[in-house]
Design a protein around this motif. Structure first.
Motif, short mmCIF file in Angstrom:
data_model
loop_
_atom_site.label_atom_id
_atom_site.label_comp_id
_atom_site.label_asym_id
_atom_site.label_seq_id
_atom_site.Cartn_x
_atom_site.Cartn_y
_atom_site.Cartn_z
N ARG A 125 0.84 -1.21 0.00
CA ARG A 125 0.00 0.00 0.00
C ARG A 125 0.87 1.25 0.00
NH1 ARG A 125 -5.40 -0.61 3.87
NH2 ARG A 125 -5.81 -2.80 3.43
N VAL A 126 1.94 1.22 0.78
CA VAL A 126 2.83 2.39 0.86
C VAL A 126 3.49 2.67 -0.48
CG1 VAL A 126 4.99 3.27 1.85
CG2 VAL A 126 3.31 2.13 3.32
N VAL A 127 4.13 1.66 -1.05
CA VAL A 127 4.88 1.87 -2.29
C VAL A 127 3.94 2.22 -3.44
CG1 VAL A 127 6.35 0.73 -4.00
CG2 VAL A 127 6.82 0.45 -1.57
N THR A 531 6.91 6.44 4.90
CA THR A 531 5.56 6.82 5.32
C THR A 531 5.55 8.09 6.16
OG1 THR A 531 5.63 5.59 7.39
CG2 THR A 531 4.91 4.40 5.42
N ARG A 532 6.71 8.54 6.57
CA ARG A 532 6.72 9.68 7.50
C ARG A 532 6.62 11.03 6.82
NH1 ARG A 532 11.01 7.86 12.13
NH2 ARG A 532 9.94 5.94 12.69
N LEU A 533 6.90 11.09 5.53
CA LEU A 533 6.95 12.40 4.88
C LEU A 533 5.68 13.24 5.06
CD1 LEU A 533 8.62 14.37 3.10
CD2 LEU A 533 7.39 13.41 1.16
N PRO A 534 4.49 12.71 4.75
CA PRO A 534 3.30 13.57 4.84
C PRO A 534 3.13 14.19 6.22
CG PRO A 534 2.78 11.53 3.72
CD PRO A 534 4.15 11.35 4.28
N ALA A 572 18.54 -9.93 -8.47
CA ALA A 572 17.68 -10.74 -7.60
C ALA A 572 16.71 -11.55 -8.43
CB ALA A 572 16.92 -9.81 -6.64
N GLU A 573 16.03 -12.51 -7.78
CA GLU A 573 15.00 -13.30 -8.44
C GLU A 573 13.94 -12.36 -9.02
OE1 GLU A 573 14.97 -16.74 -8.59
OE2 GLU A 573 17.01 -16.47 -7.81
N PRO A 574 13.31 -12.74 -10.14
CA PRO A 574 12.36 -11.84 -10.82
C PRO A 574 11.32 -11.21 -9.91
CG PRO A 574 12.75 -13.77 -12.16
CD PRO A 574 13.50 -14.00 -10.88
N GLU A 575 10.68 -12.00 -9.03
CA GLU A 575 9.63 -11.41 -8.18
C GLU A 575 10.24 -10.41 -7.21
OE1 GLU A 575 10.24 -15.18 -6.89
OE2 GLU A 575 10.41 -14.94 -9.06
N VAL A 576 11.41 -10.79 -6.66
CA VAL A 576 12.08 -9.91 -5.71
C VAL A 576 12.54 -8.64 -6.41
CG1 VAL A 576 14.04 -9.70 -4.15
CG2 VAL A 576 12.79 -11.88 -4.30
N ARG A 577 13.14 -8.83 -7.57
CA ARG A 577 13.62 -7.70 -8.36
C ARG A 577 12.47 -6.73 -8.64
NH1 ARG A 577 17.30 -6.71 -13.20
NH2 ARG A 577 15.99 -5.50 -14.59
N ALA A 578 11.30 -7.26 -8.93
CA ALA A 578 10.15 -6.42 -9.29
C ALA A 578 9.75 -5.50 -8.13
CB ALA A 578 8.97 -7.29 -9.70
N TYR A 579 9.57 -6.08 -6.95
CA TYR A 579 9.10 -5.19 -5.86
C TYR A 579 10.23 -4.29 -5.36
CZ TYR A 579 10.88 -8.07 -1.92
OH TYR A 579 11.66 -8.73 -1.01
N ARG A 580 11.45 -4.80 -5.45
CA ARG A 580 12.56 -3.93 -5.01
C ARG A 580 12.75 -2.75 -5.95
NH1 ARG A 580 17.01 -8.26 -2.60
NH2 ARG A 580 15.87 -8.59 -0.63
N LEU A 581 12.57 -2.97 -7.23
CA LEU A 581 12.67 -1.85 -8.17
C LEU A 581 11.63 -0.78 -7.83
CD1 LEU A 581 13.31 -3.35 -11.72
CD2 LEU A 581 14.74 -1.71 -10.48
N ARG A 582 10.44 -1.25 -7.51
CA ARG A 582 9.39 -0.29 -7.15
C ARG A 582 9.74 0.43 -5.84
NH1 ARG A 582 4.60 -0.10 -9.67
NH2 ARG A 582 3.33 0.24 -7.81
N LEU A 583 10.34 -0.29 -4.93
CA LEU A 583 10.75 0.32 -3.67
C LEU A 583 11.86 1.36 -3.89
CD1 LEU A 583 10.76 0.59 -0.60
CD2 LEU A 583 12.14 -1.50 -0.46
#
Length: 606
Positions: A125-127, A531-534, A572-583
RNA sequence: GCCCCUGUAGCUCAAUUGGACAGAGCACUGGACUUCUAAUCCAACGGUUACAGGUUCGAGUCCUGUCAGGGGCGCCA
């Protein structure tokens, strides 16, 4: 700033943390259940307050039961508050069966009820929220309130030194923060373009520099002539000539006025160079010369109305505020005109305040001025109230402490105890350039120049902003030019690293990616800070404190560097790479936004 | 004399505004570059929050007093 003074908006009791906002539905459901349980304990209408759980790897919100238990104790029940608080927390936990309502689990510890979110759900939700809103992440809604911020206020024909720098940097950052928080901001500047210092300058120019024009660095040149004038003026034999010129100025001798206009323009152009470099622009520039006449008229009116006392020619014109208000030793006496009838600061500040409200419909008028003028501004504001201006309570003095030299020496042009702005910037940029040459020899010369400038100015700004307004800054060359540790270059470097990963990924960002529950600690910590910025933006705007943003930006950079070292992205593994890129993309965005609020550039390479 | 600000690790500063174990940087010590930029990271060291009372379930934070430093208080800006 001092607490308890006028605040722009009502102090927000909507201290809803970002996390609670994202789980608003879950929160209100569980709150209803808690009230339901407390009713069975014969506790009606308890004070329920949600706050953060000290973060230790898992997100959630906490409800302290101390206020509830203390309420029971006050109503006469014989209980031990901490023990009872824990008992209530446990009772609620059992009532909620330890989970549910979207919470992964619920704990009762130390008198707190801790409600934990699902880690994967929360992280995503955050990302997602950050990437959807982009550079608007953290931006407040339009509050439909107009705020004028007056800052910088340099004198023409004089220098611009490090003491002036704190004012500009603070004022500029305050404007950015207020704007981002949702206020409509008018940036105002107020230039001292008349007075003895200007006459002295013109006298020296006519005597020793006729026909000369400023070189590339206009402010420095203007100051050289001023410093010389000031020195020559120490010699009593020159006093008569200066006084004679002052007389011609007062009589508006066309020749003198023309010289004044020409030389003032040079000063303005010089300041423009500085503001350009600092990334500052102003919406409205006021001059002392444009309010002096109306100020004298206003004072005459105050004398007629019996508000001001006129002791001329033996004494000055003043308003005895304590006498008018029936106070004692609180507002003192404000002098409005010298005994010879010439104007003072107050003569001009009164009509200036009025002019601002004539020109704009302001909800707040802020003066960024150093703390030494606190009593003076209190007097000016009170005088306007006494004069019956209904907006007098919208005036606010944003005080900040000085920049001193080691040994608590105040910077003063007259004493020669100044560090000039351009000397400092030149030195900082040159040091940054040396490092860029060493670290990044392959980039173009042009890129090196812009990187060095971003790093040098960033470092200077961060030093000023990472200290509370009420703390004296002791200027020290080594400290000001130290690019290591808790400093802007560290934060900028984290941004560069994020940018580098995204560039090398060479593809568009994955549209969506699920986060696992077993995130690395470094990932969890980073998301937590995002999450602290706002909340920090709201807080910084309410309290006029860029410091909180400066702190957050550093914490973010630190967390990102930790993530960078422990969590590989590209291989990283494809699934890991995907969320880490978004992060990474989310982190880069938030770091850039926080630097921007400080007026600091976020370069893409260093 | 009156008013304001400051006092936290050796040094420079934080501490979500009264909440859970007071945290960073610098300095000192010891480690990590064949990896997405080492302007980086990890570990260790470092505290009677100036002092004394008080309020509170709970105080670095609030109230009182004391001490120390800085600033302001009728014609500077």
């Amino acid at each position: 700033m001092s607490a308890g003074d006028v605040i722009i908006a009502e102090p927000s009791n909507k201290k809803l943390e970002f996390r609670a906002l994202m789980f608003e539905k879950e929160k209100s459901q569980v709150e209803a259940k808690i009230r339901e349980y407390l009713t069975t304990e014969s506790i009606e209408d308890p004070v329920l307050e949600f706050r953060q759980i000290p973060f230790s790897g898992e997100w959630g919100i906490a409800v302290p039961l101390f206020p509830v238990a203390a309420g029971e104790a006050r109503s006469g029940k014989k209980i031990i508050v901490p023990k009872r608080a824990q008992e209530l927390a446990e009772g609620i936990k059992n009532y909620l069966h330890g989970s549910g309502f979207g919470f992964s689990h619920i704990d009762a510890v130390n008198g707190y009820l801790n409600l934990y979110f699902s880690t994967s759900e929360y992280a995503q939700r955050v990302v997602d929220t950050i990437l959807e809103t982009g550079e608007d992440y953290g931006r407040g809604e339009d509050l439909a309130k107009t705020v004028m911020v007056e800052y910088s206020q340099p004198n023409t024909h004089k220098s611009f030194h490090v003491g002036h720098l704190r004012n500009v940097i603070l004022g500029g950052s305050i404007c950015r923060i207020l704007e981002f928080a949702g206020y409509r901001v008018i940036r105002a500047n107020y230039l001292g373009d008349i007075g003895l210092h200007v006459v002295k300058w013109m006298w020296n120019y006519l005597k020793n520099h006729v026909g000369e024009v400023p070189g590339e660095n206009k402010t420095h040149w203007m100051n050289d002539i001023y410093a010389e004038a000031d020195r020559l003026f120490q010699d009593p034999s020159n006093e008569a000539e200066v006084r004679e010129l002052y007389g011609r100025w007062n009589a508006r001798d066309p020749e003198v006025v023309a010289l004044w206009q020409k030389t003032r323009q040079w000063s303005l152009e010089g300041f423009e160079q500085i503001y350009d470099l600092l990334g500052e622009t102003f919406d409205r520039i006021y001059f002392e010369s444009e309010v002096e006449d109306s100020g004298v008229v206003l004072v005459e009116k105050m004398i007629e109305e019996g508000l001001a006392v006129d002791e001329r020619p033996e004494g000055p014109v003043f308003i005895d505020l304590d006498a008018v208000l029936g106070t004692e030793d609180e507002y003192r006496v404000l002098v409005l005109l010298r005994s010879d009838g010439s104007s003072l600061y107050a003569t001009k500040d009164l009509p200036l305040a009025i002019k601002k409200f004539e020109e704009y419909d302001l909800d707040q008028s802020i003066y960024v001025i150093d703390v030494r003028q606190s009593l003076y501004l209190k007097q000016v504001f009170k005088t306007l109230e006494v004069l019956g201006y209904p907006w007098a309570d919208k005036l606010y003095h944003l005080a900040y402490e000085l920049v001193n030299l080691p040994g608590n020496v105040t910077m003063a042009s007259r004493e020669g105890t100044v560090v000039l702005f351009d000397d400092l910037v030149a030195e900082a940029t040159s040091r940054a350039r040396t490092i860029v040459d060493e670290k990044n020899p392959e980039v173009s010369d042009e890129a090196k120049t812009s990187i060095s400038e971003a790093v040098a100015l960033g470092a200077l700004k961060y030093t000023m902003l990472s200290r509370d307004n009420s703390k004296v800054v002791t200027f020290d060359w080594d400290a000001a030019l130290d690019f290591n540790g808790q400093a802007a270059p560290y934060i900028q470097y984290a941004h560069v690293r994020a940018n580098s990963i995204l560039r090398r990924a060479g593809e568009t960002l994955p549209k969506a990616a699920p986060f696992p529950d077993n995130l690395e600690k470094a990932e969890v910590d980073l998301i937590e800070l995002l999450t602290r910025l706002p909340g920090e933006v709201v807080r910084a705007a309410e309290q006029f404190r860029p410091l909180t943003i400066a702190g957050l930006s550093y914490d973010l950079a630190k967390a990102f560097n930790d993530f960078y070292n422990t969590c590989h992205v590209l291989n990283a593994e494809p699934e890991v790479r995907a969320y880490r890129l978004r992060l990474v993309a989310a982190a880069q965005q938030v770091i850039a936004t926080s630097l921007n609020l400080l007026g600091i550039e976020a370069p893409s390479a260093m």
